[in-house]
Design a protein around this motif. Structure first.
Motif, PDB file in Angstrom:
ATOM      1  N   LEU A   1      84.447 182.586  67.812  1.00  0.00           N
ATOM      2  CA  LEU A   1      83.562 181.998  68.814  1.00  0.00           C
ATOM      3  C   LEU A   1      82.771 180.874  68.149  1.00  0.00           C
ATOM      4  O   LEU A   1      82.074 181.107  67.169  1.00  0.00           O
ATOM      5  CB  LEU A   1      82.621 183.074  69.353  1.00  0.00           C
ATOM      6  CG  LEU A   1      81.566 182.638  70.359  1.00  0.00           C
ATOM      7  CD1 LEU A   1      82.207 182.220  71.682  1.00  0.00           C
ATOM      8  CD2 LEU A   1      80.581 183.777  70.601  1.00  0.00           C
TER       9      LEU A   1
ATOM     10  N   TYR B   1      88.548 176.542  75.657  1.00  0.00           N
ATOM     11  CA  TYR B   1      87.381 176.691  76.534  1.00  0.00           C
ATOM     12  C   TYR B   1      87.673 177.759  77.577  1.00  0.00           C
ATOM     13  O   TYR B   1      88.748 177.759  78.194  1.00  0.00           O
ATOM     14  CB  TYR B   1      87.061 175.364  77.237  1.00  0.00           C
ATOM     15  CG  TYR B   1      86.045 175.516  78.350  1.00  0.00           C
ATOM     16  CD1 TYR B   1      84.686 175.562  78.074  1.00  0.00           C
ATOM     17  CD2 TYR B   1      86.449 175.645  79.673  1.00  0.00           C
ATOM     18  CE1 TYR B   1      83.753 175.725  79.094  1.00  0.00           C
ATOM     19  CE2 TYR B   1      85.535 175.818  80.695  1.00  0.00           C
ATOM     20  CZ  TYR B   1      84.190 175.857  80.407  1.00  0.00           C
ATOM     21  OH  TYR B   1      83.270 176.031  81.416  1.00  0.00           O
TER      22      TYR B   1
ATOM     23  N   GLU C   1      77.946 187.757  77.343  1.00  0.00           N
ATOM     24  CA  GLU C   1      78.230 187.412  75.949  1.00  0.00           C
ATOM     25  C   GLU C   1      78.846 188.609  75.207  1.00  0.00           C
ATOM     26  O   GLU C   1      79.808 188.448  74.446  1.00  0.00           O
ATOM     27  CB  GLU C   1      76.948 186.963  75.216  1.00  0.00           C
ATOM     28  CG  GLU C   1      76.319 185.700  75.764  1.00  0.00           C
ATOM     29  CD  GLU C   1      75.305 185.931  76.884  1.00  0.00           C
ATOM     30  OE1 GLU C   1      74.545 184.993  77.182  1.00  0.00           O
ATOM     31  OE2 GLU C   1      75.277 187.031  77.477  1.00  0.00           O
TER      32      GLU C   1
ATOM     33  N   ALA D   1      82.288 179.311  77.074  1.00  0.00           N
ATOM     34  CA  ALA D   1      82.457 179.549  75.645  1.00  0.00           C
ATOM     35  C   ALA D   1      83.534 178.640  75.063  1.00  0.00           C
ATOM     36  O   ALA D   1      84.507 178.299  75.745  1.00  0.00           O
ATOM     37  CB  ALA D   1      82.808 181.002  75.366  1.00  0.00           C
TER      38      ALA D   1
ATOM     39  N   LEU E   1      82.455 189.183  76.281  1.00  0.00           N
ATOM     40  CA  LEU E   1      83.345 188.179  75.686  1.00  0.00           C
ATOM     41  C   LEU E   1      83.615 188.505  74.222  1.00  0.00           C
ATOM     42  O   LEU E   1      84.760 188.430  73.767  1.00  0.00           O
ATOM     43  CB  LEU E   1      82.736 186.776  75.811  1.00  0.00           C
ATOM     44  CG  LEU E   1      83.559 185.642  75.204  1.00  0.00           C
ATOM     45  CD1 LEU E   1      84.896 185.487  75.928  1.00  0.00           C
ATOM     46  CD2 LEU E   1      82.779 184.337  75.232  1.00  0.00           C
ATOM     47  N   GLU E   2      82.574 188.872  73.494  1.00  0.00           N
ATOM     48  CA  GLU E   2      82.753 189.229  72.076  1.00  0.00           C
ATOM     49  C   GLU E   2      83.719 190.407  71.929  1.00  0.00           C
ATOM     50  O   GLU E   2      84.586 190.402  71.057  1.00  0.00           O
ATOM     51  CB  GLU E   2      81.402 189.558  71.430  1.00  0.00           C
ATOM     52  CG  GLU E   2      80.560 188.321  71.175  1.00  0.00           C
ATOM     53  CD  GLU E   2      79.142 188.643  70.725  1.00  0.00           C
ATOM     54  OE1 GLU E   2      78.882 189.788  70.303  1.00  0.00           O
ATOM     55  OE2 GLU E   2      78.283 187.738  70.803  1.00  0.00           O
TER      56      GLU E   2
ATOM     57  N   ILE F   1      87.360 189.163  72.553  1.00  0.00           N
ATOM     58  CA  ILE F   1      88.018 188.369  71.499  1.00  0.00           C
ATOM     59  C   ILE F   1      88.084 189.095  70.150  1.00  0.00           C
ATOM     60  O   ILE F   1      88.820 188.657  69.265  1.00  0.00           O
ATOM     61  CB  ILE F   1      87.381 186.964  71.323  1.00  0.00           C
ATOM     62  CG1 ILE F   1      85.941 187.044  70.846  1.00  0.00           C
ATOM     63  CG2 ILE F   1      87.509 186.155  72.601  1.00  0.00           C
ATOM     64  CD1 ILE F   1      85.333 185.700  70.490  1.00  0.00           C
TER      65      ILE F   1
ATOM     66  N   LEU G   1      86.084 178.608  71.836  1.00  0.00           N
ATOM     67  CA  LEU G   1      86.717 179.431  70.814  1.00  0.00           C
ATOM     68  C   LEU G   1      87.577 178.528  69.935  1.00  0.00           C
ATOM     69  O   LEU G   1      88.000 177.468  70.385  1.00  0.00           O
ATOM     70  CB  LEU G   1      87.602 180.498  71.461  1.00  0.00           C
ATOM     71  CG  LEU G   1      86.979 181.307  72.602  1.00  0.00           C
ATOM     72  CD1 LEU G   1      88.023 182.201  73.261  1.00  0.00           C
ATOM     73  CD2 LEU G   1      85.809 182.127  72.118  1.00  0.00           C
TER      74      LEU G   1
ATOM     75  N   ASN H   1      80.760 178.704  70.145  1.00  0.00           N
ATOM     76  CA  ASN H   1      79.528 178.537  70.905  1.00  0.00           C
ATOM     77  C   ASN H   1      79.704 179.183  72.272  1.00  0.00           C
ATOM     78  O   ASN H   1      80.815 179.214  72.800  1.00  0.00           O
ATOM     79  CB  ASN H   1      79.242 177.033  71.072  1.00  0.00           C
ATOM     80  CG  ASN H   1      77.884 176.762  71.672  1.00  0.00           C
ATOM     81  OD1 ASN H   1      77.011 177.631  71.705  1.00  0.00           O
ATOM     82  ND2 ASN H   1      77.694 175.558  72.174  1.00  0.00           N
ATOM     83  N   ASN H   2      78.614 179.680  72.847  1.00  0.00           N
ATOM     84  CA  ASN H   2      78.643 180.062  74.259  1.00  0.00           C
ATOM     85  C   ASN H   2      77.316 179.672  74.884  1.00  0.00           C
ATOM     86  O   ASN H   2      76.299 179.589  74.199  1.00  0.00           O
ATOM     87  CB  ASN H   2      78.983 181.540  74.447  1.00  0.00           C
ATOM     88  CG  ASN H   2      77.937 182.485  73.932  1.00  0.00           C
ATOM     89  OD1 ASN H   2      76.784 182.450  74.374  1.00  0.00           O
ATOM     90  ND2 ASN H   2      78.302 183.335  72.989  1.00  0.00           N
TER      91      ASN H   2
ATOM     92  N   THR I   1      91.162 174.321  69.835  1.00  0.00           N
ATOM     93  CA  THR I   1      89.945 174.760  70.521  1.00  0.00           C
ATOM     94  C   THR I   1      90.287 175.200  71.939  1.00  0.00           C
ATOM     95  O   THR I   1      91.136 174.614  72.604  1.00  0.00           O
ATOM     96  CB  THR I   1      88.901 173.631  70.537  1.00  0.00           C
ATOM     97  OG1 THR I   1      88.610 173.286  69.177  1.00  0.00           O
ATOM     98  CG2 THR I   1      87.620 174.055  71.217  1.00  0.00           C
TER      99      THR I   1
END
Length: 193
Positions: A167, A130, A152, A187, A155-156, A159, A189, A169-170, A128
Motif C-alpha cells: 500500500l 488504483y 482501511e 488507494a 483493504l489491508e 491485500i 498499491l 497511500n489511501n 501501480t
C-alpha cells in the motif's frame, strides 16, 4: 444481478458518469506510470477514464462485464473494449498501471481475494494499481446492484496475502457526482520485486 442492472441502465449510467471530473484522482496514479505506459481500465463503465488516459498518451486496454457498457465505452473511446469479467483476467506482468475505479466494489467479498490475486499477477513489477470502494464494512444489495464496502482495515486485510503488493497511500473522498454525498476509500498499491 449487478450485470443485469448495467445491461438495463447502461445509457443512464453512461450519461451520469461520462463527464464527471476525475482529474484529482488521475494525478496521484499517473505520477507513477511511465510515459506511454500500458494501463488496464478494469471495469471501465462509460470509458471516461480510458479516454482521459488515451488523451494523455498512455496505451490503454479496457474491459467491462456488460455488453451494453462495452458498446457505449467503445464508441466513446474509439478502443476495442473487451467484454469480460475480473475472473477472466489471465495476463502476467503486462501492465504498468491498473485502474479499478468503482469496479471491484461489485465483486463479492468471497471472490475478491482471487480477483485481487489475478490483478496483481497482471501488474508489472514496479507497477501501480488504483482501487476505490464505497467506505464501510458491509456487503449489501442496493437498487439491484451488489456492493462490497471497505474501510482501511478491510483493504489491508484484503491485500495482506499478496506478498508482492504494498500500500503506497489511501485517502477518503466524497463522491464526485454532483447529486451524491457518499464517502469513498481510494488507494494506490504497488507491486514490489
Amino acid at each position: 444481478m449487478t450485470l443485469e442492472y448495467y445491461q438495463r441502465h447502461a445509457q443512464d449510467f453512461f450519461s451520469t458518469t461520462v463527464n464527471v471530473d476525475m482529474a484529482s484522482l488521475y494525478h496521484p496514479f499517473l505520477q507513477h506510470i511511465p510515459e506511454r505506459g500500458r494501463i488496464l481500465d478494469a471495469g471501465c463503465g462509460s470509458g471516461r477514464d480510458s479516454k482521459a488516459f488515451l488523451e494523455k498518451g498512455y496505451q490503454v486496454d479496457a474491459f467491462d462485464a456488460s455488453s451494453e457498457m462495452v458498446s457505449l465505452a467503445s464508441q466513446h473511446t474509439g478502443l476495442g473494449v473487451k467484454q469480460m469479467t475480473f475472473s477472466d483476467i489471465n495476463d502476467v506482468e503486462r501492465y504498468d498501471g491498473i485502474w479499478c475505479c468503482a469496479s471491484l466494489l461489485h465483486v463479492s467479498a468471497e471472490e475478491l481475494p482471487d480477483v485481487m490475486s489475478k490483478l496483481a499477477r497482471a501488474l508489472k513489477t514496479g507497477g501501480t494499481w488504483y482501487v476505490s470502494f464505497k467506505y464501510g464494512e458491509t456487503e449489501r444489495v442496493k437498487d439491484g446492484r451488489h456492493f462490497t464496502d471497505l474501510t482501511e482495515q478491510g483493504l489491508e486485510k484484503l491485500i495482506a496475502p499478496l506478498t508482492d503488493i504494498v500500500l503506497i497511500n489511501n485517502w477518503k473522498t466524497i463522491d464526485k457526482r454532483p447529486d451524491r454525498d457518499e464517502m469513498w476509500l481510494n488507494a494506490l498499491l504497488q507491486k514490489r520485486a
